[in-house]
Design a protein around this motif. Structure first.
Motif, PDB file in Angstrom:
ATOM      1  N   ALA A  64       0.830  -1.209   0.000  1.00 46.90           N
ATOM      2  CA  ALA A  64       0.000   0.000   0.000  1.00 46.90           C
ATOM      3  C   ALA A  64       0.859   1.252   0.000  1.00 46.90           C
ATOM      4  O   ALA A  64       0.578   2.219  -0.718  1.00 46.90           O
ATOM      5  N   VAL A  65       1.928   1.220   0.805  1.00 45.98           N
ATOM      6  CA  VAL A  65       2.854   2.361   0.847  1.00 45.98           C
ATOM      7  C   VAL A  65       3.527   2.555  -0.504  1.00 45.98           C
ATOM      8  O   VAL A  65       3.638   3.680  -1.005  1.00 45.98           O
ATOM      9  N   LEU A  66       3.975   1.451  -1.113  1.00 44.02           N
ATOM     10  CA  LEU A  66       4.682   1.533  -2.391  1.00 44.02           C
ATOM     11  C   LEU A  66       3.778   2.074  -3.494  1.00 44.02           C
ATOM     12  O   LEU A  66       4.181   2.960  -4.263  1.00 44.02           O
ATOM     13  N   ILE A  67       2.555   1.557  -3.583  1.00 45.32           N
ATOM     14  CA  ILE A  67       1.625   2.019  -4.614  1.00 45.32           C
ATOM     15  C   ILE A  67       1.304   3.500  -4.428  1.00 45.32           C
ATOM     16  O   ILE A  67       1.296   4.284  -5.381  1.00 45.32           O
ATOM     17  N   SER A  68       1.042   3.898  -3.185  1.00 42.56           N
ATOM     18  CA  SER A  68       0.736   5.301  -2.902  1.00 42.56           C
ATOM     19  C   SER A  68       1.936   6.190  -3.216  1.00 42.56           C
ATOM     20  O   SER A  68       1.780   7.288  -3.762  1.00 42.56           O
ATOM     21  N   ALA A  69       3.134   5.717  -2.879  1.00 40.76           N
ATOM     22  CA  ALA A  69       4.349   6.492  -3.137  1.00 40.76           C
ATOM     23  C   ALA A  69       4.573   6.676  -4.634  1.00 40.76           C
ATOM     24  O   ALA A  69       4.940   7.767  -5.093  1.00 40.76           O
ATOM     25  N   ILE A  70       4.359   5.615  -5.409  1.00 43.49           N
ATOM     26  CA  ILE A  70       4.518   5.708  -6.869  1.00 43.49           C
ATOM     27  C   ILE A  70       3.535   6.718  -7.447  1.00 43.49           C
ATOM     28  O   ILE A  70       3.888   7.538  -8.302  1.00 43.49           O
ATOM     29  N   CYS A  71       2.295   6.668  -6.971  1.00 38.85           N
ATOM     30  CA  CYS A  71       1.292   7.628  -7.452  1.00 38.85           C
ATOM     31  C   CYS A  71       1.617   9.044  -6.966  1.00 38.85           C
ATOM     32  O   CYS A  71       1.339  10.015  -7.673  1.00 38.85           O
ATOM     33  N   GLY A  72       2.198   9.150  -5.761  1.00 38.89           N
ATOM     34  CA  GLY A  72       2.636  10.460  -5.289  1.00 38.89           C
ATOM     35  C   GLY A  72       3.716  11.036  -6.182  1.00 38.89           C
ATOM     36  O   GLY A  72       3.714  12.238  -6.499  1.00 38.89           O
ATOM     37  N   PHE A  73       4.633  10.183  -6.619  1.00 40.20           N
ATOM     38  CA  PHE A  73       5.666  10.610  -7.575  1.00 40.20           C
ATOM     39  C   PHE A  73       5.033  10.994  -8.907  1.00 40.20           C
ATOM     40  O   PHE A  73       5.409  12.002  -9.520  1.00 40.20           O
ATOM     41  N   ALA A  74       4.050  10.188  -9.334  1.00 43.28           N
ATOM     42  CA  ALA A  74       3.402  10.431 -10.626  1.00 43.28           C
ATOM     43  C   ALA A  74       2.655  11.762 -10.642  1.00 43.28           C
ATOM     44  O   ALA A  74       2.628  12.447 -11.677  1.00 43.28           O
ATOM     45  N   ILE A  75       2.035  12.137  -9.534  1.00 41.42           N
ATOM     46  CA  ILE A  75       1.315  13.417  -9.499  1.00 41.42           C
ATOM     47  C   ILE A  75       2.257  14.565  -9.163  1.00 41.42           C
ATOM     48  O   ILE A  75       2.033  15.713  -9.554  1.00 41.42           O
ATOM     49  N   GLY A  76       3.349  14.257  -8.459  1.00 41.17           N
ATOM     50  CA  GLY A  76       4.281  15.313  -8.072  1.00 41.17           C
ATOM     51  C   GLY A  76       5.077  15.863  -9.232  1.00 41.17           C
ATOM     52  O   GLY A  76       5.268  17.078  -9.361  1.00 41.17           O
TER      53      GLY A  76
END
Length: 307
Positions: A64-76
């Motif tokens: 869950a952390v990894l998926i959220s982090a990847i999406c955080g990078f994608a939106i950032g």
């Protein structure tokens, strides 16, 4: 007492999201409105892995952390050039994209019906039964305390100082050699990660997930918590989370559900933002200030003693 425990449990879950929001908005100065999207990703990651693949809850947390982090990078990354209202609209759009994908990907998420019968969290055979709230609350308090400690240490580190510099004047920070892209994206990644953790615990507390839970009002509520408590202050975010949750459940707590409609809380959240921005923009507790010079003096004294 049981109902008050429910308020405290939701306080812990939303305080985790508020801590992430505080890092992005309070320290980085970026108005993000997509915590609900990261929250949903964490919930569905845990729900899918536990029900479909039989994973233990604690093993789903890193995913869950990894998926959220990847999406955080994608939106950032794409939104680095945006500021203020434009950034808020872009991030709000991301949150709605996540919700709509979840709502329409029937084969994976079961669409509007959501995922039911999520297994309870357990350690060495001991189950954290959400219906017996004391143990579940203690678990959440421990997780929140760990996240608070880590993020507060982060605020006192080089990254915290860099984000504060970017917030105050990004051009000046860049001219001083601060890699603004690196720190802004890092803030999004970390803020998204802790929201994913909150989503995982939400899933094992409710024992079901549905797309309707993760609307943009969740992001607005989290922002209210940060603004109410005090931007740039992680302890204040926890206080803000408690106040907002207490307001949300006040009609049920007092038996006034017939007098105060459920929709009234949305009006209250809006009023809180307006009032705080006008009369106390720094929030109840205000921004936390660190005495870095004092730390340097202490470090210098230790070095002198060693020599």
């Amino acid at each position: 007492m049981s109902f008050f425990q429910i308020i405290l449990i939701y306080t812990c879950i939303y305080a985790l999201m508020a801590i992430g929001q505080n890092l992005i908005t309070g320290y980085g100065g970026m108005l993000s409105l997509c915590q609900a999207g990261f929250f949903a990703l964490g919930s569905y990651a845990t729900a899918i892995l536990t029900t479909t693949y039989g994973w233990n809850f604690w093993l789903t947390l890193p995913v869950a952390v990894l998926i959220s982090a990847i999406c955080g990078f994608a939106i950032g990354m794409p939104t680095l050039r945006l500021k203020g209202d434009y950034l808020a609209i872009a991030t709000l759009g991301f949150g709605e994209i996540v919700r709509n994908v979840i709502n329409n990907w029937d084969s994976l998420t079961k669409g509007p019906m959501g995922i039911q019968k999520i297994p309870q969290a357990a350690i060495l055979g001991f189950k954290f039964n959400p219906y017996k709230k004391t143990a579940f609350l203690i678990m959440l308090v421990v997780v929140l305390a760990i996240c608070y400690f880590l993020f507060r240490r982060l605020a006192r580190s080089r990254m915290g100082r860099a984000l504060a510099a970017v917030r105050e004047d990004e051009i000046a920070a860049a001219s001083m050699g601060i890699n603004t892209t690196k720190y802004k994206v890092s803030a999004f990644i970390l803020g998204a990660s802790v929201a994913g953790i909150a989503g995982s615990f939400q899933a094992v507390y409710i024992l079901s997930v549905t797309p309707g839970t993760y609307t943009f009002m969740v992001s607005i509520m989290v922002l209210c918590m940060v603004v109410l408590g005090g931007m740039g202050n992680f302890l204040a975010c926890i206080l803000g989370a408690f106040i907002i949750q207490f307001i949300s459940y006040f009609p049920q707590l007092t038996g006034l559900t017939n007098v105060i409609p459920a929709q009234a809380k949305q009006i209250i959240f809006g009023l809180i933002l307006v009032v705080m921005m006008i009369w106390r923009p720094q929030g109840i507790m205000g921004r936390e200030k660190f005495d870095y010079s004092g730390e340097k003096r202490k470090k210098g004294a230790k070095d002198a003693t060693r020599n």
